[in-house]
Design a protein around this motif. Structure first.
Motif, mmCIF file in Angstrom:
data_model
loop_
_atom_site.group_PDB
_atom_site.id
_atom_site.type_symbol
_atom_site.label_atom_id
_atom_site.label_comp_id
_atom_site.label_asym_id
_atom_site.label_seq_id
_atom_site.Cartn_x
_atom_site.Cartn_y
_atom_site.Cartn_z
ATOM 1 N N ASP A 97 -16.415 5.860 -7.093
ATOM 2 C CA ASP A 97 -16.342 4.504 -7.627
ATOM 3 C C ASP A 97 -15.629 3.580 -6.646
ATOM 4 O OD1 ASP A 97 -17.547 5.326 -9.991
ATOM 5 O OD2 ASP A 97 -15.622 5.807 -10.925
ATOM 6 N N LEU A 133 -13.585 0.097 -5.594
ATOM 7 C CA LEU A 133 -12.448 -0.587 -6.193
ATOM 8 C C LEU A 133 -12.764 -2.063 -6.393
ATOM 9 C CD1 LEU A 133 -9.548 0.862 -3.986
ATOM 10 C CD2 LEU A 133 -10.176 1.548 -6.323
ATOM 11 N N ASN A 134 -12.323 -2.595 -7.525
ATOM 12 C CA ASN A 134 -12.292 -4.039 -7.703
ATOM 13 C C ASN A 134 -10.826 -4.448 -7.513
ATOM 14 O OD1 ASN A 134 -10.872 -3.637 -10.165
ATOM 15 N ND2 ASN A 134 -12.800 -3.589 -11.324
ATOM 16 N N LYS A 178 -8.450 -5.452 -9.574
ATOM 17 C CA LYS A 178 -7.504 -4.874 -10.542
ATOM 18 C C LYS A 178 -7.260 -3.393 -10.244
ATOM 19 C CE LYS A 178 -6.764 -4.317 -15.548
ATOM 20 N NZ LYS A 178 -6.199 -2.998 -15.493
ATOM 21 N N LYS A 179 -8.342 -2.636 -10.061
ATOM 22 C CA LYS A 179 -8.208 -1.202 -9.768
ATOM 23 C C LYS A 179 -7.485 -0.984 -8.436
ATOM 24 C CE LYS A 179 -12.384 0.416 -12.126
ATOM 25 N NZ LYS A 179 -13.733 0.966 -11.888
ATOM 26 N N GLN A 194 -13.911 9.903 -3.552
ATOM 27 C CA GLN A 194 -14.143 8.933 -4.622
ATOM 28 C C GLN A 194 -15.609 8.505 -4.647
ATOM 29 O OE1 GLN A 194 -11.723 8.623 -2.321
ATOM 30 N NE2 GLN A 194 -9.794 8.382 -3.378
ATOM 31 N N GLU A 236 -3.678 -1.511 -8.715
ATOM 32 C CA GLU A 236 -3.044 -0.352 -9.346
ATOM 33 C C GLU A 236 -3.043 0.858 -8.409
ATOM 34 O OE1 GLU A 236 -5.459 0.067 -12.840
ATOM 35 O OE2 GLU A 236 -4.586 -1.705 -13.800
ATOM 36 N N PHE A 237 -4.187 1.135 -7.785
ATOM 37 C CA PHE A 237 -4.354 2.304 -6.918
ATOM 38 C C PHE A 237 -3.405 2.273 -5.725
ATOM 39 C CE2 PHE A 237 -6.677 4.260 -3.288
ATOM 40 C CZ PHE A 237 -6.690 5.569 -3.728
ATOM 41 N N ASN A 297 -13.895 0.286 0.269
ATOM 42 C CA ASN A 297 -15.175 0.454 -0.408
ATOM 43 C C ASN A 297 -16.301 0.802 0.556
ATOM 44 O OD1 ASN A 297 -14.033 0.052 -2.896
ATOM 45 N ND2 ASN A 297 -14.733 -2.060 -3.105
#
Length: 159
Positions: A31, A33-34, A36-37, A29, A40-41, A18
């Motif tokens: 956005d 990342l949190n 959850k994201k 990018q 997945e990422f 981030n």
């Protein structure tokens, strides 16, 4: 020192990733990342590696196909090093590891699409490691300050 990431690494990885996203001059990018994201990422990549120094994550990279189908043999990667750790050759070790990992995964080329003109460290490193510049795309990257800067794609043959 470089290993496959684990879910326990995510908090440190998110902070490093981030920071680069928020700087707005290297990653495409917009956005952040949190947890959850990020889970997945990082999971969907062909490989996600971390630079682990005695339990502290100092850098990471992702490796994945640059495209699909007939161009699926070309890999792409992104690298991030924790601030305060620059200049310690962590980025170089991540790139070298990714080259070998891309070979192990049967990629034939490693290509970087959007190396920005202001990323002097990356430009110097890629030249040092034998990457080929593909030219310049004027105004190919929009910074967080809404300034268009040039990108300089690179590649290296893995065969």
């Amino acid at each position: 020192m470089i290993r496959t990431y684990s879910e326990q690494d995510l908090k440190e990885m998110i902070a490093i990733w981030n920071e680069v996203v928020e700087a707005g001059t290297a990653f495409p990018q917009t956005d952040v990342l949190n947890e959850k994201k990020a889970s997945e990422f990082f999971f969907v990549q062909s490989f996600t590696g971390v630079f682990d120094s005695e339990g502290e994550i100092l850098g990471l990279y992702i490796l994945h196909p640059n495209n699909v189908g007939r161009c699926g043999h070309i890999a792409n990667a992104s690298y991030a090093v924790k601030s305060g750790q620059w200049g310690k050759r962590i980025g170089e070790q991540l790139v070298l590891h990714s080259i070998q990992k891309a070979k192990d995964l049967s990629f034939r080329i490693l290509q970087f699409n959007a190396v920005t003109e202001v990323n002097a460290g990356a430009l110097h490193l890629y030249e040092k490691l034998g990457f080929t510049r593909l030219g310049t795309i004027p105004g190919g990257f929009l910074t967080k300050d809404n300034e268009y800067i040039d990108i300089i794609p690179h590649y290296i043959d893995l065969v």
